[in-house]
Design an enzyme around this catalytic site. Structure first.
Site, PDB file in Angstrom:
ATOM      1  N   PRO A  19       0.483  -1.382   0.034  1.00 19.58           N
ATOM      2  CA  PRO A  19      -0.172   0.125   0.309  1.00 19.58           C
ATOM      3  C   PRO A  19       0.697   1.310   0.089  1.00 19.58           C
ATOM      4  CG  PRO A  19      -0.688  -1.247   1.861  1.00 19.58           C
ATOM      5  CD  PRO A  19       0.585  -1.977   1.331  1.00 19.58           C
ATOM      6  N   HIS A  20       0.580   2.446  -0.943  1.00 20.23           N
ATOM      7  CA  HIS A  20       1.655   2.618  -0.982  1.00 20.23           C
ATOM      8  C   HIS A  20       1.203   4.737  -1.329  1.00 20.23           C
ATOM      9  CE1 HIS A  20       1.434   1.666  -5.345  1.00 20.23           C
ATOM     10  NE2 HIS A  20       2.122   2.791  -5.662  1.00 20.23           N
ATOM     11  N   GLY A  21       1.274   5.848  -1.210  1.00 19.89           N
ATOM     12  CA  GLY A  21       0.878   6.722  -1.631  1.00 19.89           C
ATOM     13  C   GLY A  21       1.181   7.765  -1.797  1.00 19.89           C
TER      14      GLY A  21
END
Lengths: 112, 153
Positions: free
Chosen positions: B69-71
């Protein structure tokens, strides 16, 4: 946090994500990430825009067009958009929860 | 960028050795709670909303039993990496339908102009490709052992 500010931050984060996929999508897909939901994300952004007060949305769009990012974090009592000092009264109890803008550049301020 | 460089963005406080969640929504909430506990974050909902938006693009469970999960979000001021593990496994909408056991959460500020988080993401993905390493990560006793395994020690 002011509820409208929460929406503006989410909107700006989402817009950045869409831009990143559009600009670096092939790189992300090369790492194995799928981006098939881009159209859904764009629709979610439109829905989010609809929840923001029109006058504020107008200001957000003008600031985004002018500066790239309308909402900027305050770090060390400075606006990270123009580096002007933010008066301590901005974080007083009276002003807590209010939507505040930098007196120097007009950007919308966010305390991370 | 090498893995030692990537690991400078995490800490023992940002390691969750055994997630309780078994579904995606609960896992995202637990991961964000871990981030909030591990560092000074005033607006965890902003991070959760960003990660949910990212998952709506397509699941970040792209490795065998691994999700990334990333951002980017205004809620953090520097690249921050949380690592987590689930013995039971989480239904994270992986492409192969298998449960996800390892999580590497990368959160970057918008002004990460050098795209350090994408480079870090690429390094992590490359690093965990070997099945033998994933076994070591699942067996690691603590944060130090987990990082040592990632560094190939």
């Amino acid at each position: 946090m002011h509820p409208q500010l929460q929406l503006l931050v989410a909107l700006q984060d989402m817009t950045g994500m869409i831009k990143e996929v559009e600009e670096k999508g092939s790189e992300l897909e090369g790492m194995g990430f799928k981006t098939a939901g881009l159209d859904d994300l764009k629709r979610a952004r439109e829905e989010l825009e609809g929840q923001i007060e029109p006058q504020l949305m107008g200001a957000f769009q003008r600031l985004t067009a002018k500066f790239g990012r309308a909402v900027v974090p305050v770090v060390g009592n400075h606006c990270t958009g123009c580096f002007a000092q933010i008066p301590s009264s901005f974080v007083s109890k009276t002003n807590a929860g209010k939507l505040q803008r930098c007196e120097s550049c007009g950007r919308i301020l966010y305390w991370p | 960028m090498d893995i030692a460089e990537v690991l400078k963005n995490t800490s023992p406080e940002l390691f969750l050795p055994d997630l309780k969640a078994t579904d995606k929504e609960s896992a995202l909430s637990e991961l964000v709670a871990g981030l909030t506990a591990g560092m000074d974050i005033k607006n965890p909902d902003t991070i959760l909303q960003m990660l949910q938006s990212r998952e709506s693009l397509g699941s970040t469970a792209v490795g065998p039993g691994i999700a990334f999960p990333h951002g980017r979000t205004l809620a953090v001021q520097r690249l921050t990496i949380l690592m987590a593990r689930s013995t039971a496994g989480v239904d994270f909408d992986s492409e192969d339908g298998e449960p996800t056991h390892l999580f590497f959460v990368l959160i970057a500020p918008p002004q990460d102009l050098g795209h350090q988080y994408i480079k870090s993401l690429a390094t992590l993905i490359d690093t965990v490709q070997e099945a033998s390493l994933r076994e070591k990560l699942m067996a690691a006793d603590d944060y130090e052992a987990f990082c040592a395994a990632l560094r190939g020690e």
